[in-house]
Design an enzyme around this catalytic site. Structure first.
Site, short mmCIF file in Angstrom:
data_model
loop_
_atom_site.label_atom_id
_atom_site.label_comp_id
_atom_site.label_asym_id
_atom_site.label_seq_id
_atom_site.Cartn_x
_atom_site.Cartn_y
_atom_site.Cartn_z
N HIS A 1 47.07 37.98 39.81
CA HIS A 1 46.82 36.63 40.36
C HIS A 1 48.03 35.73 40.07
O HIS A 1 48.10 35.07 39.04
CB HIS A 1 45.55 36.06 39.74
CG HIS A 1 45.01 34.86 40.47
ND1 HIS A 1 43.68 34.69 40.75
CD2 HIS A 1 45.63 33.77 40.97
CE1 HIS A 1 43.50 33.55 41.40
NE2 HIS A 1 44.66 32.96 41.53
N HIS B 1 51.03 32.98 41.95
CA HIS B 1 51.45 32.18 43.12
C HIS B 1 52.97 32.15 43.14
O HIS B 1 53.59 31.66 42.21
CB HIS B 1 50.88 30.76 43.03
CG HIS B 1 49.39 30.72 43.07
ND1 HIS B 1 48.67 30.62 44.25
CD2 HIS B 1 48.46 30.79 42.08
CE1 HIS B 1 47.37 30.61 43.98
NE2 HIS B 1 47.21 30.72 42.67
N LEU B 2 53.57 32.70 44.23
CA LEU B 2 55.03 32.76 44.30
C LEU B 2 55.64 31.61 45.11
O LEU B 2 56.83 31.40 45.06
CB LEU B 2 55.48 34.10 44.87
CG LEU B 2 55.29 35.31 43.94
CD1 LEU B 2 55.78 36.59 44.61
CD2 LEU B 2 56.00 35.12 42.62
N ARG B 3 54.86 30.89 45.86
CA ARG B 3 55.30 29.64 46.54
C ARG B 3 56.29 29.82 47.68
O ARG B 3 56.78 28.84 48.24
CB ARG B 3 55.89 28.65 45.54
CG ARG B 3 55.00 28.30 44.35
CD ARG B 3 53.66 27.74 44.75
NE ARG B 3 52.94 27.18 43.61
CZ ARG B 3 51.62 27.05 43.59
NH1 ARG B 3 50.88 27.42 44.63
NH2 ARG B 3 51.03 26.52 42.54
N ASN C 1 48.42 31.16 49.49
CA ASN C 1 48.48 29.72 49.83
C ASN C 1 49.91 29.17 49.85
O ASN C 1 50.26 28.23 49.15
CB ASN C 1 47.59 28.89 48.89
CG ASN C 1 47.96 29.05 47.43
OD1 ASN C 1 48.60 30.02 47.04
ND2 ASN C 1 47.55 28.10 46.61
N HIS D 1 37.77 32.86 44.92
CA HIS D 1 37.91 31.63 44.11
C HIS D 1 36.56 30.93 44.25
O HIS D 1 36.23 30.42 45.32
CB HIS D 1 39.06 30.79 44.67
CG HIS D 1 39.17 29.43 44.07
ND1 HIS D 1 40.28 29.02 43.35
CD2 HIS D 1 38.34 28.35 44.09
CE1 HIS D 1 40.12 27.77 42.95
NE2 HIS D 1 38.95 27.34 43.39
N HIS E 1 39.55 34.15 38.11
CA HIS E 1 39.54 33.15 37.02
C HIS E 1 38.17 32.59 36.62
O HIS E 1 37.88 31.42 36.82
CB HIS E 1 40.51 32.00 37.33
CG HIS E 1 40.51 31.51 38.77
ND1 HIS E 1 39.37 31.13 39.44
CD2 HIS E 1 41.53 31.34 39.64
CE1 HIS E 1 39.69 30.75 40.66
NE2 HIS E 1 41.00 30.87 40.80
N ASP F 1 47.05 33.61 36.82
CA ASP F 1 46.94 32.47 37.75
C ASP F 1 48.19 31.59 37.64
O ASP F 1 48.10 30.36 37.65
CB ASP F 1 45.67 31.65 37.52
CG ASP F 1 45.36 30.74 38.71
OD1 ASP F 1 46.09 30.80 39.72
OD2 ASP F 1 44.39 29.96 38.64
N HIS G 1 54.44 24.30 39.68
CA HIS G 1 54.55 23.00 40.36
C HIS G 1 55.74 22.27 39.78
O HIS G 1 56.08 22.44 38.60
CB HIS G 1 53.29 22.16 40.14
CG HIS G 1 52.09 22.66 40.89
ND1 HIS G 1 52.04 22.69 42.27
CD2 HIS G 1 50.91 23.14 40.46
CE1 HIS G 1 50.86 23.19 42.64
NE2 HIS G 1 50.16 23.47 41.56
ZN LIG Z 1 41.97 30.10 42.40
#
Ligand SMILES: [Zn+2]
Length: 428
Positions: free
Chosen positions: A64, A66-68, A98, A183, A236, A309, A313
């Site tokens: 899990h 997030h690579l953006r 996302n 989620h 999560h 997760d 940012h």
């Molecule tokens: Zn999530």
């Protein structure tokens, strides 16, 4: 090219192995495993690494992340996220959809895989969206996304609020032999919330997100999986109620698996004092009762995996009023050490932890990883369990620095990260 990892303590839950042994890597694969491996023949291409006192395990998998990229390259790219993963001891990561555009089509999935191949650091497994733009209205082309290389489906960041759509998603994904990662958060109950509903939120004057926002959706997803006989993976898990629901469902034979994030078994909502936006995550940090339940769930096998997760940012999203701050914290470079605290505190054995960070994520994602069996891909993590270090984000590989763990003294660190037989990270 051959690599001999000599004298380390090898733990491999996939073979019930825990012993001081040698591991031989030839090219991209595990060639031999045993005590006092003799080196036959030509040694000119052999590199020997003396690893006495180190722990050698199947390459860690973060399911899990997030690579953006595409869209938010100022927060993280496939490359910087991959470097952060390797530095954290991970040889494989699954990245959530996302991005901008959302990974809801073959072209985005292929773009991410192309980027990952170009930088060539860790294995990157794209997770594709369940619905177009993750808006929860129109289902994506599952078979096409699978053919492009996606390994799972998720609208992570949001819940799939439409139960009919979720049912079809579970059925289609199951027919393709792929998991849906859910989620779980009722978006109406959570609307406007910025922190866990409770005394801390009240004291800080923040709108609350109640536990039942998560519990309801976990219960719903279990009900759909049970009714249709399909599999669902809960992302999560953060509440005492969700842990209990998953435990009960497993007992009934429902095909449900689940993960927990290090911040949810390490921190409570007390971390929000002084309105520290770095501790603002989704689902929110909860109470000590919830933290204890998550730990208990990990211990008794209710929760199968630890997943970071990792949610980068920039200060643009974080140095703002609490209500407006984005959710998420980075985790790839702290996940291992925070998880090792569970071993130190007697919650998990080392073997159980390695299972939750490698063998089990591989099984859930159905990827041929998480093992040191002969012939397997030579993805190996070597750790130094005694290394004490202080969290200093200026030394992190991640492009973003948003973590509330800055300054924490932790123990245990990746020493070598080997991906496909090549050393991709080496502690200085
Ligand atoms: Zn999530």
């Amino acid at each position: 090219m051959r690599l001999l990892l000599r004298g380390g303590r090898i733990i491999d839950p996939s073979q019930q192995l825990d012993d001081q042994m040698d591991l031989l890597i030839e090219g991209r694969t595990i060639a031999d495993l045993g005590k006092g491996l003799t080196r036959a023949g030509d040694e000119s291409d052999l590199t020997i690494l003396e690893l006495e006192g180190k722990l050698v395990v199947p390459g860690l998998i973060d399911m899990h992340t997030h690579l953006r990229e595409p869209g938010f390259e100022y927060k993280e790219t496939v490359r910087t996220g991959s470097l952060a993963a390797a530095a954290g001891g991970f040889t494989s990561i699954a990245c959530m959809p996302n991005t901008d555009p959302v990974n809801d089509t073959r072209s985005v999935t292929e773009f991410i895989l192309r980027k990952a191949r170009q930088c060539g650091v860790v294995n990157v497994y794209p997770v594709a969206a369940v619905s177009k733009s993750s808006e929860g209205a129109v289902i994506t082309e599952f078979a096409d996304l699978r053919d492009a290389g996606a390994v799972a489906f998720s609208d992570d960041g949001k819940s799939v609020m439409n139960s009919g759509l979720m049912r079809r998603a579970l059925e289609y994904a199951d027919a393709l032999g792929m998991p849906v990662i859910s989620h779980c958060e009722d978006m109406d109950l959570a609307a406007g919330g910025a922190a866990n509903e409770g005394v801390v939120a009240t004291r800080l004057g923040l709108r609350g997100i109640p536990n039942i926002a998560e519990d309801l959706m976990v219960g719903r997803d279990i009900a759909i999986a049970e009714y249709t006989g399909t599999a669902v993976h809960i992302a999560h898990v953060s509440t005492v109620g969700a842990v209990a629901l998953i435990r009960e469902a497993k007992r009934r034979g429902v095909r449900v698996t689940a993960e927990a994030a290090p911040h949810h078994f390490t921190l409570t909502d007390e971390a929000l004092q002084d309105y520290d936006t770095r501790a603002k995550v989704s689902p929110p940090l909860r109470t000590m009762g919830d933290v204890s339940a998550v730990r208990e769930g990990l211990k008794d096998g209710t929760l199968d995996a630890v997943a970071s997760d990792h949610a980068p940012h920039s200060t643009l999203e974080k140095d703002v009023e609490f209500d407006y701050a984005a959710n998420g914290m980075i985790g790839l470079e702290t996940s291992l050490a925070l998880s090792l605290r569970l071993v130190e505190e007697g919650v998990l054995t080392l073997d159980q932890l390695v299972a939750k960070m490698s063998t089990n994520p591989a099984k859930i994602l159905r990827i041929p990883k998480g093992t040191l069996r002969l012939g397997a891909d030579a993805d190996v993590t070597v750790m130094d369990l005694d290394e004490e270090w202080t969290v200093d984000v200026t030394r992190f590989q991640s492009r973003s620095k948003n973590t509330p763990f800055i300054g924490w003294r932790l123990r245990g660190k990746a020493f070598l990260t080997i991906v496909g037989g090549e050393i991709k990270y080496r502690a200085r």
